[in-house]
Every structure is written in C-alpha cells, then in structure tokens.
Design an enzyme around this catalytic site. Structure first.
Site, short mmCIF file in Angstrom:
data_model
loop_
_atom_site.label_atom_id
_atom_site.label_comp_id
_atom_site.label_asym_id
_atom_site.label_seq_id
_atom_site.Cartn_x
_atom_site.Cartn_y
_atom_site.Cartn_z
N LYS A 1 0.94 -1.09 -0.05
CA LYS A 1 0.12 0.05 0.11
C LYS A 1 1.04 1.26 0.05
CE LYS A 1 -4.29 0.70 2.42
NZ LYS A 1 -5.07 0.77 3.72
C1 E4P Z 1 -8.21 0.95 4.25
O1 E4P Z 1 -7.51 0.75 3.25
C2 E4P Z 1 -8.22 2.25 4.77
O2 E4P Z 1 -6.81 2.85 5.49
C3 E4P Z 1 -9.34 2.39 5.99
O3 E4P Z 1 -10.58 2.04 5.13
C4 E4P Z 1 -9.34 4.00 6.64
O4 E4P Z 1 -10.66 4.00 7.25
P1 E4P Z 1 -11.02 5.33 8.43
O5 E4P Z 1 -11.31 6.32 7.43
O6 E4P Z 1 -12.17 4.62 9.00
O7 E4P Z 1 -9.80 5.12 9.16
#
Ligand code: E4P
Length: 232
Positions: free
Chosen positions: A83
């Site tokens: 990522k």
């Molecule tokens: C996933 O890949 C993201 O980092 C995550 O869904 C972010 O979620 P949040 O906005 O609830 O922290």
C-alpha cells in the site's frame, strides 16, 4: 463484489475468514499500531489465514525508501499487496512495484483526478476513502460513482476500485449498485450486514415450530444417521 476486512486484528480475521466470505484484508499504520505486535510477523500471519490480497502499507514517504520497504514487504508472501500513498513518490513506487509483479494498493484517494493518476501508475487497487469525505460534509459515494464511470470509459484500465473508510452497511449497498469492484469493511460493519430483525424473529419462530414436531433430521444424539428411505 469482493469483500475485504479492514483490520489488523488476527482474532477478527480468523473468525471472519472461517465464514468463507472474505476475499482479502487491508491494514494501515493506525490499525497496526492498535495491535502492538511486530508488523512483519503480523502480515505473515494474516497472509497465512487469508489467501487473497493482504494490504501492507509502507511507512516511508520518499520514493527510494518506499520502494525498498515495498520490496521487503512483498517478500513476505505472494498475496502481499503493497500500500502506497497517493503522492508523486507513492505513484512512482507503485509503477516500479507493479513492474516487479507486486500487487499495489494506492491509498488516501480523495478525488477522481487522483484515481486517474493511480490507474496510469498501474495500481492494482485504488482506495477512495468515503467515510472521511462524508465527515467533511462531502458526498463520499459520489466520488465512487465518478471513479467507476471514468474507469469504465477505458477498458484498458485494470485498476480495481476498492471502497475504503466504510462506516455502515449502506455504503456497501450503494457501492455495489455503482459497480465498485471491492469494499474493505470494518469487522463491526460486516457483522451488521448479516443482521435483520425479521431474520432473527423468523428463525426464532421456525425453531419453536420445529420443536413441536418432535423430530430430529439426523436422529438422536449418539445414534447412527439413519439411511434415507427410498420413495415408494
Ligand atoms: C483502508 O485501506 C483504509 O486505510 C481505511 O479504510 C481507512 O478507514 P478510516 O477512515 O475509518 O480510518
């Protein structure tokens, strides 16, 4: 639509994977920090539980270190998806990593223009954050609709729209109607998806009514399962 779980909690991942409904996992530095464990060991453990893509985020923000971290993470297991953030250096790292044959999830996407850049960089997934946009009184789902429509105009784009920052089941339903490829869902929201008061009430009634028949499909406990009678 593929369902990923958005957590770094191994117990949650194990439990949800046992349903057979899980296609992948996403983690981020905030979710990893909550577990308190070693990051590399954690990713290795998740990859053993779930054979689908498992997102592991780089910690650096400069191209060279992101690339080195991404290559290190990719060596953990073939289903590691590196990522990277949606920055110029992040997209440069995306191109290099996908060139290596590694899956890449471009995260922190908040506009359709950014999603186009991620596709051009060859991202496997782009992660638009719907909940964080909603928090700013901006329609997160409208962004998903825009990206899905734009990608559809160009059949050569292989990047999948991974709906992230999901807060409730209706985000999922709306994303599915729009044709988003994947959603990453917090465990609590996955559990909410199963629930409906009419399902619970209906099942309670069926169980009660069945008990009045005095029958058992498999026979009494400890008794061998009876062979089925041939139809007359
Ligand atoms: C996933 O890949 C993201 O980092 C995550 O869904 C972010 O979620 P949040 O906005 O609830 O922290």
């Amino acid at each position: 639509m593929k369902f990923f779980v958005d957590t770094a909690d191994l117990a949650e991942i194990r439990e949800l994977a046992s349903t057979g409904l899980l296609d992948g996992v996403t983690t981020n530095p905030s979710l990893v920090a909550k577990t308190g464990g070693n990051f590399l060991d954690l990713i290795a453990a998740i990859c053993e539980i779930v054979p689908g893509p498992v997102s592991a985020e780089v910690a650096a923000t400069d191209f060279e270190t992101m690339l080195a971290e991404g290559r290190h993470l990719a060596r953990i297991a073939p289903n590691v998806t590196v990522k990277v953030p949606l920055t110029p250096d992040g997209l440069k790292a995306c191109k290099a990593l996908t060139g290596d044959g590694t899956m890449v999830n471009v995260t922190l996407c908040f506009s359709a223009g950014q999603a186009l850049l991620a596709a051009k960089a060859g991202a496997t997934f782009v992660s638009p954050f719907v909940g964080r946009l909603d928090d700013l009184s901006t329609d997160g789902m409208a962004l998903i609709d825009d990206i899905v429509q734009i990608y559809r105009q160009y059949p050569a784009i292989a990047t999948e729209v991974l709906v992230a920052s999901v807060r409730h089941p209706m985000h999922l339903v709306a994303a599915a109607k729009m044709g988003a490829h994947v959603a990453t869902i917090p465990p609590a929201v996955i559990r909410q998806l199963f629930k409906h008061p009419l399902t619970e009430r209906g099942l309670e009634q069926f169980v009660k009514d069945w008990a009045t028949t005095g029958q058992s499909i498999l026979g009494e406990p400890g008794e061998a399962v009876q062979p089925l009678r041939k139809p007359a």
